[in-house]
Design an enzyme around this catalytic site. Structure first.
Site, short mmCIF file in Angstrom:
data_model
loop_
_atom_site.label_atom_id
_atom_site.label_comp_id
_atom_site.label_asym_id
_atom_site.label_seq_id
_atom_site.Cartn_x
_atom_site.Cartn_y
_atom_site.Cartn_z
N SER A 67 7.92 -0.49 -4.02
CA SER A 67 7.14 0.46 -4.19
C SER A 67 6.75 0.67 -2.82
O SER A 67 5.46 1.96 -2.49
CB SER A 67 6.74 1.37 -4.84
OG SER A 67 5.48 0.66 -6.05
N ASP B 52 -1.19 -6.95 3.30
CA ASP B 52 -0.69 -7.36 2.41
C ASP B 52 -1.65 -8.99 1.50
O ASP B 52 -2.24 -8.55 0.59
CB ASP B 52 0.72 -6.93 2.24
CG ASP B 52 1.02 -5.78 2.63
OD1 ASP B 52 0.88 -5.56 3.06
OD2 ASP B 52 2.20 -5.92 2.60
N HIS C 262 0.84 0.12 9.88
CA HIS C 262 1.58 -0.18 10.65
C HIS C 262 0.46 -0.72 12.09
O HIS C 262 1.57 -1.00 13.29
CB HIS C 262 2.39 0.15 11.15
CG HIS C 262 4.01 0.12 10.36
ND1 HIS C 262 4.76 0.02 10.56
CD2 HIS C 262 4.19 1.96 9.38
CE1 HIS C 262 5.79 -0.23 9.16
NE2 HIS C 262 5.33 1.21 8.71
N ILE C 263 -0.26 -1.94 12.16
CA ILE C 263 -0.73 -1.93 13.34
C ILE C 263 -1.85 -3.17 12.75
O ILE C 263 -2.23 -3.76 13.62
CB ILE C 263 -2.20 -1.56 13.67
CG1 ILE C 263 -3.71 -0.82 12.52
CG2 ILE C 263 -1.74 0.41 13.90
CD1 ILE C 263 -4.34 -0.51 12.65
N ASP C 264 -0.78 -3.53 11.27
CA ASP C 264 -1.92 -5.26 11.40
C ASP C 264 -0.51 -6.58 12.15
O ASP C 264 -1.20 -7.65 12.41
CB ASP C 264 -1.62 -6.09 9.46
CG ASP C 264 -0.60 -5.57 9.43
OD1 ASP C 264 0.52 -5.11 9.65
OD2 ASP C 264 -0.83 -6.58 8.11
N LEU D 218 3.23 -1.07 -3.28
CA LEU D 218 2.24 -1.20 -3.21
C LEU D 218 1.93 -3.01 -2.98
O LEU D 218 1.19 -3.50 -4.34
CB LEU D 218 1.69 -1.76 -5.18
CG LEU D 218 2.06 0.65 -4.96
CD1 LEU D 218 1.38 0.83 -6.73
CD2 LEU D 218 1.16 1.17 -4.17
N SER D 219 3.19 -3.97 -2.63
CA SER D 219 3.15 -4.67 -2.34
C SER D 219 3.67 -6.09 -3.72
O SER D 219 2.38 -7.15 -3.35
CB SER D 219 2.06 -5.29 -1.64
OG SER D 219 1.74 -5.46 -0.84
C1 GLA Z 1 4.06 -3.83 5.40
C2 GLA Z 1 3.81 -5.00 5.60
C3 GLA Z 1 2.32 -5.30 6.00
C4 GLA Z 1 1.88 -3.78 6.53
C5 GLA Z 1 2.68 -2.42 5.94
C6 GLA Z 1 2.48 -1.41 7.17
O1 GLA Z 1 3.40 -3.80 4.21
O2 GLA Z 1 4.32 -5.99 4.46
O3 GLA Z 1 2.28 -6.64 7.04
O4 GLA Z 1 2.49 -4.25 8.07
O5 GLA Z 1 3.79 -3.05 6.25
O6 GLA Z 1 0.97 -1.33 7.61
#
Ligand code: GLA
Length: 381
Positions: A119, A168, A30-32, A121-122
């Site tokens: 889940s 991601d 949560h810092i991107d 994992l993007s």
């Molecule tokens: C999700 C978002 C990312 C990032 C994460 C938390 O995966 O798509 O951009 O902010 O949450 O780090």
């Protein structure tokens, strides 16, 4: 997914086969969207797609996972909630066309994925990057991998309405075997760090609990960070929260009234510090320090950022009985965690986590061994 599945669905043979991996984030959560440094890597769970060119202006999409087929006119695309997952690939056609790229015929695409969907994992960034990669390849757009990541992120924000950061999409597009990506999300500069920890490996723990409220809570956190930045920017001359020095944290917190926003800032600033310490520990192969940092990151995401929840907290606590350290990965609000474990103790970890989790929640979790892999690829059949 077999080649014949495409034939049975679309009555033609596919011309191309492509794939894009998924990702975990080792640390920097949560810092991107706060200009921080993140440390993700692409992992060997994939979205795959068979593709064929069409001679008309339609895009026909099928997902083996959802069994949903969608046909759309590439000149008339608009987000439609009822189309679910198909909004991800359609968004890319929309965004690229609106940027003026020449896309003047449609495609048939048959998707299949072994990524646990929704889940953490993007799975969404995987299908976005994959679609952008496919379009770039077939229509010869000449985009490099950073542009593929940026355009995929833009599509998710503008077409799907999620204020996501770049992590991601970049982690997947720029994936490199056995390395993690050190990405500075402020200026999108990056380098690779080899993950070479001998018998210690990262594994995935899936809570198997569908994420709830992820979208609204995620956007709420982005909003809270922006509110904090409004107050702190003029005082500390910073462009983003991650530029705030740890030594200025107490002063910064004293300037913020809202207690929740204070906690969000504390997470962001301390998480950025943990990323730096993690890089140092990777370099020194200091396994115990890596474990401590994973645990500290999870605690901060639980107590200050409040994005974990019972399922993630429980699976992480169970894993910590055997692993060197564990933490949630991705957006949170259930979904997946990662653990660093002596691979000789993998079966023991599995037993402790699976048994403990089922006793508490009454359903199964998953513990998944993973490989760190390269980004998207594909070829003409
Ligand atoms: C999700 C978002 C990312 C990032 C994460 C938390 O995966 O798509 O951009 O902010 O949450 O780090």
């Amino acid at each position: 997914m077999e080649i014949n599945d495409f034939y049975l669905r679309f009555n033609e043979k596919p011309e191309y086969l492509y794939q894009a991996p998924s990702r975990i984030n080792l640390i920097g959560e949560h810092i991107d969207y706060n200009g921080g440094d993140v440390l993700p890597c692409a992992i060997g769970l994939y979205t795959k797609a068979y593709v064929r060119k069409r001679s008309d202006q339609s895009v026909r999409l099928y997902s083996e996972n959802t069994k949903l087929e969608v046909t759309a006119d590439i000149n008339n695309l608009k987000y439609d909630k009822s189309l679910g997952w198909a909004n991800y690939p359609l968004g890319l056609f929309y965004i690229l066309k609106s940027k003026g790229y020449s896309i003047n015929y449609g495609l048939d695409i048959y998707f299949s994925s072994n990524i646990p969907l929704g889940s953490g994992l993007s799975s969404s960034a995987s299908i976005l990057d994959l679609t952008c990669y496919i379009i770039n390849d077939i229509y010869n757009l000449g985009l490099d991998m950073v542009s593929i990541a940026k355009i995929s992120q833009e599509s998710e924000i503008k077409y799907n309405g999620l204020s996501v950061g770049i992590m991601d999409e970049a982690a997947i597009a720029l994936g490199k075997k056995d390395s993690c990506l050190l990405l500075d999300t402020h200026n999108i500069e990056y380098k690779y760090i080899k993950i070479d920890l001998g018998k210690y490996k990262f594994v995935v723990l899936n809570t198997c609990k569908p994420r709830v409220l992820t979208e609204s809570k995620y956007n709420e956190r982005v909003y809270e960070c922006n509110k904090a930045l409004e107050v702190l920017k003029p005082v500390f001359s910073i462009d983003n929260l991650c530029q705030l020095k740890i030594t200025d944290l107490d002063k910064a917190l004293s300037l913020i009234e809202d207690n929740n926003i204070k906690k969000r800032v504390r997470h962001v600033v301390t998480e950025e510090e943990r990323v730096k310490s993690f890089i140092d520990a990777l370099d020194k192969k200091d396994i115990n320090r890596l474990g401590e940092l994973l645990k500290e990151s999870h605690k901060s995401l639980k107590e200050d950022y409040e994005v974990t929840g019972d399922n993630l907290d429980t699976i992480v606590d169970l894993a910590n009985k055997v692993a060197i350290g564990a933490r949630m990965t991705g957006a949170g609000f259930s979904g997946c965690a990662i653990a660093l474990v002596d691979i000789n103790r993998f079966e023991e970890l599995k037993e402790v986590v699976l048994e403990g989790y089922k006793n508490i929640f009454g359903y199964d979790a998953e513990v998944i061994a993973i490989d760190i892999v390269d980004g998207p690829n594909g070829y003409k059949l």
